[in-house]
Design an enzyme around this catalytic site. Structure first.
Site, PDB file in Angstrom:
ATOM      1  N   GLY A  91       0.806  -1.218   0.000  1.00  0.00           N
ATOM      2  CA  GLY A  91       0.000   0.000   0.000  1.00  0.00           C
ATOM      3  C   GLY A  91       0.839   1.267   0.000  1.00  0.00           C
ATOM      4  O   GLY A  91       0.551   2.216  -0.727  1.00  0.00           O
ATOM      5  N   ASN A 172      -7.619   4.438   8.596  1.00  0.00           N
ATOM      6  CA  ASN A 172      -7.026   3.266   9.225  1.00  0.00           C
ATOM      7  C   ASN A 172      -7.065   3.282  10.751  1.00  0.00           C
ATOM      8  O   ASN A 172      -6.935   2.254  11.379  1.00  0.00           O
ATOM      9  CB  ASN A 172      -5.569   3.111   8.757  1.00  0.00           C
ATOM     10  N   GLN A 200      -7.686   0.088   3.537  1.00  0.00           N
ATOM     11  CA  GLN A 200      -8.559  -0.438   4.592  1.00  0.00           C
ATOM     12  C   GLN A 200      -9.989  -0.678   4.087  1.00  0.00           C
ATOM     13  O   GLN A 200     -10.866  -1.049   4.872  1.00  0.00           O
ATOM     14  CB  GLN A 200      -8.601   0.523   5.789  1.00  0.00           C
ATOM     15  N   HIS A 222      -1.964  -7.642   2.572  1.00  0.00           N
ATOM     16  CA  HIS A 222      -1.886  -8.235   3.910  1.00  0.00           C
ATOM     17  C   HIS A 222      -2.927  -7.697   4.886  1.00  0.00           C
ATOM     18  O   HIS A 222      -3.011  -8.178   6.007  1.00  0.00           O
ATOM     19  CB  HIS A 222      -0.471  -8.112   4.486  1.00  0.00           C
ATOM     20  N   THR A 258      11.538  -7.090 -10.791  1.00  0.00           N
ATOM     21  CA  THR A 258      10.912  -8.351 -11.182  1.00  0.00           C
ATOM     22  C   THR A 258       9.658  -8.575 -10.364  1.00  0.00           C
ATOM     23  O   THR A 258       9.678  -8.455  -9.140  1.00  0.00           O
ATOM     24  CB  THR A 258      11.908  -9.511 -10.955  1.00  0.00           C
ATOM     25  N   CYS A 344       4.469   6.243  15.075  1.00  0.00           N
ATOM     26  CA  CYS A 344       5.468   5.518  15.838  1.00  0.00           C
ATOM     27  C   CYS A 344       6.818   6.187  15.663  1.00  0.00           C
ATOM     28  O   CYS A 344       7.241   6.454  14.563  1.00  0.00           O
ATOM     29  CB  CYS A 344       5.532   4.091  15.320  1.00  0.00           C
TER      30      CYS A 344
END
Lengths: 401, 356
Positions: A91, A172, A200, A222, A258, A344
């Site tokens: 993302g 999020n 999200q 994910h 790739t 963070c």
């Protein structure tokens, strides 16, 4: 102040729960969801596929075929054409490509860029790169974008005509669903491109790139049970982004490197399952949200951050007098994994920029605990959270500030 | 016990943590984030605050298989340690930020938070011993006299000590390093930290002039003769000899030392070695490791981390301590902590208000 005061009994209960060996409760899907079995199967199967999708020999062609299968499947699930799907590393890279390339392409004709104040840093920090070319439109106290302000800024952006507007589909941290279709229309009328970070949203809400009206959208694997390390940028047909970074520009002449065929295949597998069960999952998660909020209310001083329309997957709660760091610490000690959705820095959390943007004060912005759910969440998980919350909140409120 | 182990990322606190685990405690590792602008890279031999140190501490916790968190005390550290450091220097005193940090952060902010969260104690890698006997809990010097850190713990009171653990007190530093290596901890060879953690380059004078601004003034002798200029009284400490840069030699040809600082008149006062000699110290803000001793008693006084313990008559007053040293002592600056010992036992501390 609070309706409940810390009591020794509560603490004893808290300590007791802590002693027992319990199964972890994973309530941090918005950070990264457990990988779905279908994705794991696809990932392991494809891992043994040798070949560079750009190679001309049979092995290369097989890899290419698997990559294009994944792309076509994802395109269908996203409501996009296959040639509109650019695989990325996730993302953040999709956001970076969208925002930076659009800003670059439009620098001469339409230098202005507008992003909301509650964007993920992958979009929001574009202001650090573009400086005065970037301006922000705010959100109301419920966490929804102020479209009047957006309209106003489109009319008089300090840097001149606006080339790009970016507004995330689902926030999020607090889960608010943003008025992206309206925003896209407003942007289009002003002649600007519209990008949405739908990381999200895809798999949690109905998502259809075709009818969205956006030129660009970012999605990630994910967050919906796919593997970490793959995502996609959707680019409306006809839009020229130009190259991002150096290399072979394998992905639509934009993104180099790739292509990871196994990751793409696993992404498609997870997406297939997520989209298929989206409606039923939404119903289940809405019930979970309701139960959690109802159970939390009696703890007193409870604020539900964000208001409908909301993602069913994200519940952000504030408990007056308790910091989210202490709460997540105490819940972690009981094998309940949730987060204090905030920036963070060296492993330390500051006040949430999103809650600050919603007008909360510093204390409240340090108090938001995010529970985020998904395909693996069970009713028993919610029971565990509900059982653990009173003592944890009680103890967190007793921590001296 | 449920123990919070303060993990700086250095070898000492790492081994201390391992020992707590081996002793059967339930241990959670905590790295204290003290700097608001942590350095991204390793700089010199420092032992805390940088992102590299967070990384080291986290990897030790991983290796030991314990929970690990970074707790942000940077605001309190800025207010109560760095702020105090600056304001003390600004008024001509010489503070000790490590004692201050122990007093206000490690065994106050961290301990109180730990207790509230259901922990029983805070452990650190300090070299000092806690011994329980009929008299209660005693804080004593470490077995490794070269590493003894009881001085910087001299500010702790009974309550704080009752919730403290110092697993390294009975060990030699060399043993601790060997133990770290045997445990496979990557920090086994990490250099000790010697500097003030918030001044990574060790340039205290530069840090102070950055924060306090230039405040030029005159260097004078005791008789008031003008000898030169300086860029700020805070760049000097009582007893300092180097860095005076006086062009004129002293009348008697003997070295000159800083013997006084007068920030209000911006004067640095220099004199001969004997002008530095004091034998009476007045301490304020006393703290006691157990019940305060009464009246006048024999003990030892130490005024810096690895300084000599000097025999003295010590008189405990209501809010003060008067220490009469048996023999003179040189270079004692107001603001330093005087820690009193009874043999190996730490009795208490006070902040030196004046020395004469």
């Amino acid at each position: 102040m609070h309706e409940q005061d810390p009591t020794e009994q509560d603490r004893a209960k808290h300590d007791q729960v802590e002693q027992d060996q319990v199964e972890p409760v994973y309530a941090d899907h918005a950070a990264s969801a457990p990988m779905r079995l279908s994705a794991r199967v696809a990932l392991t199967n494809m891992a043994s596929l040798t070949g560079n999708p750009s190679a001309l020999h049979a092995a290369g062609r097989r890899a290419r075929a698997a990559l294009e299968d994944a792309r076509e499947e994802l395109a269908t699930l996203l409501g996009a054409y296959p040639d509109e799907v650019i695989f990325t590393s996730g993302g953040s890279e999709a956001d970076s490509i969208a925002v930076l390339r659009a800003a670059e392409q439009l620098a001469a004709s339409r230098p202005g860029v507008l992003v909301s104040t509650i964007e993920h840093p992958a979009v929001g920090s574009v202001a650090d790169v573009l400086g005065v070319r970037c301006a922000e439109f705010g959100v109301d106290s419920a966490g929804h974008a102020e479209l009047v302000q957006l309209t106003e800024l489109l009319r008089r952006h300090p840097a001149g005509p606006v080339g790009l507007v970016s507004l995330m589909t689902v926030n999020n941290e607090v889960g608010t669903v943003q008025p992206v279709e309206l925003a896209a229309e407003i942007a289009q009328q002003a002649g600007a491109w519209f990008h949405t970070d739908a990381v999200q949203a895809f798999g949690q809400l109905p998502f259809d790139f075709g009818s969205l009206g956006a030129q660009l959208a970012s999605v990630s694997a994910h967050k919906i049970g796919g593997p970490v390390g793959v995502g996609a940028l959707l680019v409306r047909r006809g839009l020229q982004l130009g190259r991002y970074g150096l290399g072979g520009a394998q992905e639509a002449g934009v993104r180099s490197g790739t292509q990871p065929v196994a990751l793409a295949a696993a992404f498609a597998a997870a997406a297939r399952e997520a989209v298929a069960e989206q409606a039923s999952l939404t119903m289940r998660l809405r019930q979970f949200r309701e139960r959690l909020v109802t159970a939390a209310r009696p703890l007193g001083g409870v604020v539900v951050n964000g208001a409908e329309p909301l993602s069913p997957a994200i519940v952000n709660l504030g408990f007056a007098g308790a910091s989210s760091d202490d709460l997540t610490f105490l819940l972690d000690q009981q094998q309940i994994f949730c987060s204090s959705g905030s920036a963070c820095r060296a492993g330390v959390h500051g006040p949430s920029e999103v809650l600050l943007a919603m007008g909360r004060d510093d204390d409240a912005a340090r108090g938001g605990v995010r529970f985020s759910f998904g395909w693996s969440t069970t009713s028993a998980d919610i029971d565990r959270i509900i059982a653990a919350l009173p003592a944890a909140v009680c103890r967190a409120r007793a921590v001296p500030r | 016990m449920r123990v919070l182990s303060a993990m700086s990322g250095g070898v000492d606190s790492s081994v201390a943590t391992a020992r707590l685990l081996a002793a059967g405690h339930e241990v959670t590792g905590i790295h204290l984030a003290l700097s608001r602008t942590p350095l991204a890279q390793r700089v010199g031999s420092r032992g805390c605050c940088s992102l590299a140190d967070v990384h080291d501490a986290r990897r030790v916790a991983d290796r030991l298989g314990i929970d690990f968190y970074v707790w942000d005390f940077s605001k309190r550290f800025a207010d109560e340690v760095i702020g105090d450091f600056l304001s003390e220097y600004a008024v001509g005193r010489t503070p000790n930020p490590c004692l201050r940090c122990n007093e206000r952060i490690k065994f106050a902010a961290l301990l109180e938070k730990g207790l509230a969260l259901g922990y029983d104690a805070v452990a650190t890698g300090h070299y000092a011993r806690l011994v329980e006997n009929e008299q209660g809990l005693e804080l004593r010097r470490a077995r490794d006299t070269g590493k003894d850190q009881s001085y910087v713990l001299g500010v702790l009171d009974k309550h704080q000590l009752a919730h403290s653990l110092f697993p390294l007190g009975d060990s030699l530093k060399s043993q601790v390093r060997a133990e770290a290596a045997a445990l496979g901890l990557a920090v086994a060879d990490k250099p000790d930290s010697n500097d003030i953690c918030f001044i990574p380059d060790g340039d205290t004078a530069g840090f102070l002039s950055d924060k306090l601004g230039a405040a030029p003034g005159r260097i004078v002798d005791i008789a008031g003769n003008d000898l030169g200029t300086h860029q700020g009284t805070y760049r000097y400490t009582i007893g300092q000899r180097k860095g005076l840069n006086l062009g004129v030699p002293s009348v008697d040809g003997r070295p000159r030392y800083v013997v006084g600082l007068a920030p209000d008149t911006r004067q640095v006062i220099v004199g001969a070695a004997e002008d530095l000699t004091v034998d009476e110290l007045h301490g304020i803000r006393p703290t006691w490791t157990s019940e305060p001793p009464r009246g006048r008693w024999r003990g030892k006084v130490q005024v810096r981390a690895h300084g000599e313990a000097m025999n003295a008559w010590i008189e405990t007053r209501a809010d003060a301590v008067v220490m009469q040293l048996d023999s003179g002592c040189r270079g004692v600056a107001p603001g330093q902590y005087a820690v009193c010992y009874d043999g190996e036992r730490v009795v208490g501390s006070s902040v030196i208000l004046r020395a004469s």
